[in-house]
Design a protein around this motif. Sequence first.
Motif, PDB file in Angstrom:
ATOM      1  N   ILE A  58     -28.517  29.768   1.688  1.00 20.29           N
ATOM      2  CA  ILE A  58     -27.909  31.079   1.398  1.00 20.29           C
ATOM      3  C   ILE A  58     -27.540  31.228   0.008  1.00 20.29           C
ATOM      4  CG2 ILE A  58     -25.707  32.243   2.110  1.00 20.29           C
ATOM      5  CD1 ILE A  58     -26.106  31.135   4.788  1.00 20.29           C
ATOM      6  N   GLU A  59     -26.717  30.277  -0.736  1.00 20.71           N
ATOM      7  CA  GLU A  59     -26.124  29.887  -1.822  1.00 20.71           C
ATOM      8  C   GLU A  59     -27.308  30.296  -2.774  1.00 20.71           C
ATOM      9  OE1 GLU A  59     -23.063  27.310  -4.395  1.00 20.71           O
ATOM     10  OE2 GLU A  59     -24.401  26.374  -2.986  1.00 20.71           O
ATOM     11  N   ASP A  60     -28.770  29.709  -2.584  1.00 18.73           N
ATOM     12  CA  ASP A  60     -29.723  29.948  -3.725  1.00 18.73           C
ATOM     13  C   ASP A  60     -30.135  31.296  -3.712  1.00 18.73           C
ATOM     14  OD1 ASP A  60     -29.633  27.073  -4.190  1.00 18.73           O
ATOM     15  OD2 ASP A  60     -31.409  26.640  -2.840  1.00 18.73           O
ATOM     16  N   GLY A  66     -28.323  37.038  -8.711  1.00 18.54           N
ATOM     17  CA  GLY A  66     -27.516  37.112  -9.682  1.00 18.54           C
ATOM     18  C   GLY A  66     -26.031  37.053  -9.122  1.00 18.54           C
ATOM     19  N   GLY A  67     -25.604  36.455  -8.025  1.00 14.11           N
ATOM     20  CA  GLY A  67     -24.260  36.504  -7.712  1.00 14.11           C
ATOM     21  C   GLY A  67     -23.918  35.108  -7.225  1.00 14.11           C
ATOM     22  N   LEU A  73     -18.767  35.510  -0.166  1.00 12.58           N
ATOM     23  CA  LEU A  73     -17.823  35.232   0.855  1.00 12.58           C
ATOM     24  C   LEU A  73     -16.606  36.159   0.950  1.00 12.58           C
ATOM     25  CD1 LEU A  73     -18.048  31.263   1.208  1.00 12.58           C
ATOM     26  CD2 LEU A  73     -18.779  33.124   2.856  1.00 12.58           C
ATOM     27  N   ILE A  74     -16.223  36.310  -0.192  1.00 16.92           N
ATOM     28  CA  ILE A  74     -14.790  37.104  -0.579  1.00 16.92           C
ATOM     29  C   ILE A  74     -15.153  38.586  -0.198  1.00 16.92           C
ATOM     30  CG2 ILE A  74     -13.257  38.260  -2.427  1.00 16.92           C
ATOM     31  CD1 ILE A  74     -13.512  35.733  -3.712  1.00 16.92           C
ATOM     32  N   ALA A  75     -16.473  39.039  -0.421  1.00 19.46           N
ATOM     33  CA  ALA A  75     -17.094  40.657  -0.057  1.00 19.46           C
ATOM     34  C   ALA A  75     -16.950  40.638   1.432  1.00 19.46           C
ATOM     35  CB  ALA A  75     -18.219  40.870  -0.607  1.00 19.46           C
ATOM     36  N   GLN A  76     -17.106  39.507   2.110  1.00 17.49           N
ATOM     37  CA  GLN A  76     -17.395  39.706   3.570  1.00 17.49           C
ATOM     38  C   GLN A  76     -16.118  39.281   4.238  1.00 17.49           C
ATOM     39  OE1 GLN A  76     -19.956  40.598   5.630  1.00 17.49           O
ATOM     40  NE2 GLN A  76     -21.010  41.017   3.527  1.00 17.49           N
ATOM     41  N   GLY A  77     -15.074  38.774   3.383  1.00 12.97           N
ATOM     42  CA  GLY A  77     -13.744  38.421   4.128  1.00 12.97           C
ATOM     43  C   GLY A  77     -13.711  37.227   4.901  1.00 12.97           C
ATOM     44  N   MET A  78     -14.511  36.477   4.124  1.00 15.09           N
ATOM     45  CA  MET A  78     -14.872  35.107   5.021  1.00 15.09           C
ATOM     46  C   MET A  78     -14.379  33.830   3.848  1.00 15.09           C
ATOM     47  SD  MET A  78     -18.619  35.379   6.727  1.00 15.09           S
ATOM     48  CE  MET A  78     -18.323  33.915   7.509  1.00 15.09           C
ATOM     49  N   THR A  79     -14.280  32.599   4.536  1.00 18.96           N
ATOM     50  CA  THR A  79     -14.226  31.438   3.746  1.00 18.96           C
ATOM     51  C   THR A  79     -15.240  30.629   4.141  1.00 18.96           C
ATOM     52  OG1 THR A  79     -12.868  30.092   5.489  1.00 18.96           O
ATOM     53  CG2 THR A  79     -11.528  31.623   3.922  1.00 18.96           C
ATOM     54  N   THR A  80     -15.525  29.485   3.110  1.00 20.29           N
ATOM     55  CA  THR A  80     -16.567  28.557   3.544  1.00 20.29           C
ATOM     56  C   THR A  80     -16.375  28.018   4.810  1.00 20.29           C
ATOM     57  OG1 THR A  80     -16.539  27.975   0.988  1.00 20.29           O
ATOM     58  CG2 THR A  80     -17.443  26.552   2.677  1.00 20.29           C
TER      59      THR A  80
END
Length: 163
Positions: A58-60, A66-67, A73-80
């Motif tokens: 997912i990170e890749d 470009g993100g 995660l912040i945009a989705q209101g989630m934490t790791t």
Amino acid sequence: ATVNGSPISRFAVIGKLEKTSGRQALDALITEKLIVAEMDKNNITVTDDQVSADIKKIEDQITAQGGTLSQALIAQGMTTTDLRAQLAINNRLEKFLADKIQVSTDEISQYIKDNKVVIPNGQEVQFNDQIMSQLRSNKLNQAAQTLIDSLRSSASIKYLVNY
């Protein structure tokens, strides 16, 4: 928060959220609890390494666009931690439903024929992989919904609040 000196309490925010999204949130929590209980009952587990590998994928993907994972995660209101928990449940569910989500080469060929997919020369493997992934995802969603419906119908669910 305050607006022109007038406070908005946390209780007011929670009350508003309950009215607008309470039923959806409660149903999501019930579904999660039912799935986890079923996976536990059937000894379906995943390792931290499997979840970490999914996070890396997912990170890749996000980095290639470009993100950053943190921004997403912040945009989705989630934490790791939230993401790890969600991926662990999803992976357990995929393992449990593995026999129902296999995609055959005949299904891929039929999809190409039915949808009149034009595959450029030299890109057959990429297109087949994408189609297989899409068909597998569709099967997973259908099988998961069937499982969830079955678990809900056989569970004793008592709602203490009506939303």
